[in-house]
Design a protein around this motif. Sequence first.
Motif, mmCIF file in Angstrom:
data_model
loop_
_atom_site.group_PDB
_atom_site.id
_atom_site.type_symbol
_atom_site.label_atom_id
_atom_site.label_comp_id
_atom_site.label_asym_id
_atom_site.label_seq_id
_atom_site.Cartn_x
_atom_site.Cartn_y
_atom_site.Cartn_z
ATOM 1 N N GLY A 55 11.804 19.631 48.155
ATOM 2 C CA GLY A 55 11.616 20.106 46.785
ATOM 3 C C GLY A 55 10.715 19.236 45.940
ATOM 4 O O GLY A 55 10.610 19.450 44.725
ATOM 5 N N THR B 227 5.647 26.088 48.020
ATOM 6 C CA THR B 227 4.819 24.898 47.836
ATOM 7 C C THR B 227 3.411 25.217 48.295
ATOM 8 O O THR B 227 3.224 25.805 49.370
ATOM 9 C CB THR B 227 5.361 23.698 48.630
ATOM 10 O OG1 THR B 227 6.633 23.318 48.098
ATOM 11 C CG2 THR B 227 4.412 22.510 48.553
ATOM 12 N N ARG C 100 10.116 26.810 40.466
ATOM 13 C CA ARG C 100 10.362 26.788 41.917
ATOM 14 C C ARG C 100 9.076 26.633 42.713
ATOM 15 O O ARG C 100 9.049 26.855 43.922
ATOM 16 C CB ARG C 100 11.085 28.068 42.329
ATOM 17 C CG ARG C 100 12.476 28.195 41.716
ATOM 18 C CD ARG C 100 12.948 29.638 41.654
ATOM 19 N NE ARG C 100 13.255 30.181 42.966
ATOM 20 C CZ ARG C 100 14.432 30.056 43.574
ATOM 21 N NH1 ARG C 100 15.408 29.401 42.976
ATOM 22 N NH2 ARG C 100 14.653 30.584 44.741
ATOM 23 N N ARG D 20 12.133 27.786 51.916
ATOM 24 C CA ARG D 20 10.848 27.544 51.238
ATOM 25 C C ARG D 20 9.715 28.109 52.085
ATOM 26 O O ARG D 20 9.781 28.104 53.321
ATOM 27 C CB ARG D 20 10.628 26.043 51.007
ATOM 28 C CG ARG D 20 9.355 25.702 50.217
ATOM 29 C CD ARG D 20 9.355 24.228 49.809
ATOM 30 N NE ARG D 20 10.464 23.937 48.893
ATOM 31 C CZ ARG D 20 10.376 24.030 47.567
ATOM 32 N NH1 ARG D 20 9.246 24.407 46.992
ATOM 33 N NH2 ARG D 20 11.415 23.737 46.820
ATOM 34 N N PRO E 89 11.558 29.729 46.974
ATOM 35 C CA PRO E 89 10.721 28.638 46.465
ATOM 36 C C PRO E 89 9.472 28.450 47.315
ATOM 37 O O PRO E 89 9.499 28.701 48.535
ATOM 38 C CB PRO E 89 11.634 27.412 46.556
ATOM 39 C CG PRO E 89 13.015 27.974 46.531
ATOM 40 C CD PRO E 89 12.930 29.280 47.263
#
Length: 507
Positions: free
Chosen positions: A256, A194, A226, A99, A192
């Motif tokens: 996640g 964030t 994602r 990530r 992915p």
Amino acid sequence: MQVFIMVAGVFTGAHVWRETAARLAAAGGEAHAVPLTGVDPARPAPPDGVGLETHIEDVIAAIDAVDVTSGREIVLVGHDYGIHPVLGAADRRAERIARVVYLDCGMPQNGVPALAAVPDQELRAELAERARRGERGGVLAPPALDAEWERWGSTAGLGETELKRLTSSATPQPLGTLLQPLRLSGSVAAVPVTGVLCTENGAGIASVQRLVDFGDPALAVLAGPRVTFFELPTGHWPMLSCPAALADVLLRAAAGAGHRLRAPGDDAPPAHLRPFPWDLPELPRDRRGPVDLYVPDGEGPRPAVVFVHGGPVPAGARPRPREWPTLVGYARLAATEGLVGATVEHRLHDIADYERAAADVASGVEQVRADPRVDGDRIALWFFSGGGLLTTDWLAEPPAWLRCLAAAYPVLAPLPAWGMAGSRFHPARAVAQAGDLPVVLLRAGLETPEIAATVEEFVTAAEAGAARLEVVDVPHGHHGFETVDAPEKTRPAMRRALRTVVTHLTA
């Protein structure tokens, strides 16, 4: 558990992550703050200079140092400028990265240098000119005074100790790191991501959702499965202002978790495309270039209200703002009062576009005034949201024909992350010059804190300057309340505000 590899922003070295790293380690994670060449004392600059590629190699080295047999997932965290070397490294080691966390930063694109993300617009223009002249060496000096950090982001949440630490430990930023374009192959797109938004710096999940809702295809990726988001109620340096909260968010992001945005077309229409809270006659639209006119039947000329949409709105947004139910609804509502309702298209697509947008609005207003169906000496201007900064020129030097200025849930001072501290677009400073110009402010009681602060600043300045300000409160209204909140909660205030404008136009 995960291995967190963290990269700091401009002028700040690996030391800023100390408290956050300790909390991640205490939770069972592994945390490494990357010392950047030419920024951290541990890695002095080589004789041939430092560029973005140098820092990308620094991050790759940290990735490669993780034992591949440990089974731990790598999470890259980039703060501010740090997201550029993070993305460059992730693109080349995509198979190793679980990530990428964007910590209060923009979305760098292939071929674009980090200079584009420098928040201070004046400094950005100066550095761009230096680059154009081929001056790509040297360094950019860090803030020398605590107060100067506001040019780079909000210092909300930082106590005196943390702010002095930021200043005393700051180091010069090699110019090459800001001027060298980021090169991406596209591999990082599979990783992915964030986003962690620091709301005191001027952006939150709701504002990002609005950008996605505008329908620009380039932003649709933010609503992908994602992609997650978190908010932290602090300024631009959460690793110093709230390291425990930041560590918690990073751990949850690695797992996640987080808020997922609604994709355009999912379920109900986005907030700005929901119905206007009145059923109004289908008055035809008369489109004249960037201006749409809604003219009631009968003899003219008539007073006019020019409605100015907010922003920034991405250039690819569809439908365009002047076709949104709110703008069309207000214009038709004005026509039911016997006025000409007008909407003006302007090009506020980015924070740097206010100068251009102001010129667009001024030109559009003159076009409305010149229309034979309009009484050019009786005009009101009504601004929305981020268009509130465009009230500045009209407040500072109100023309005789401007009989009233109104604003609904406006931004009335530049937000911290916008890099406009020295900009002339600052209504809270201009309102003292408004003289006898009546100003009507539709204030949302449930406004976002960062915008509410600018409204409070404006109201305070208006009262101190004896401006003719009338505040119409919408106690249960959110930003964009016309199409967001229940009509019974908003219509009385909207009607009162419009009637006040009508009174000033027809007196």
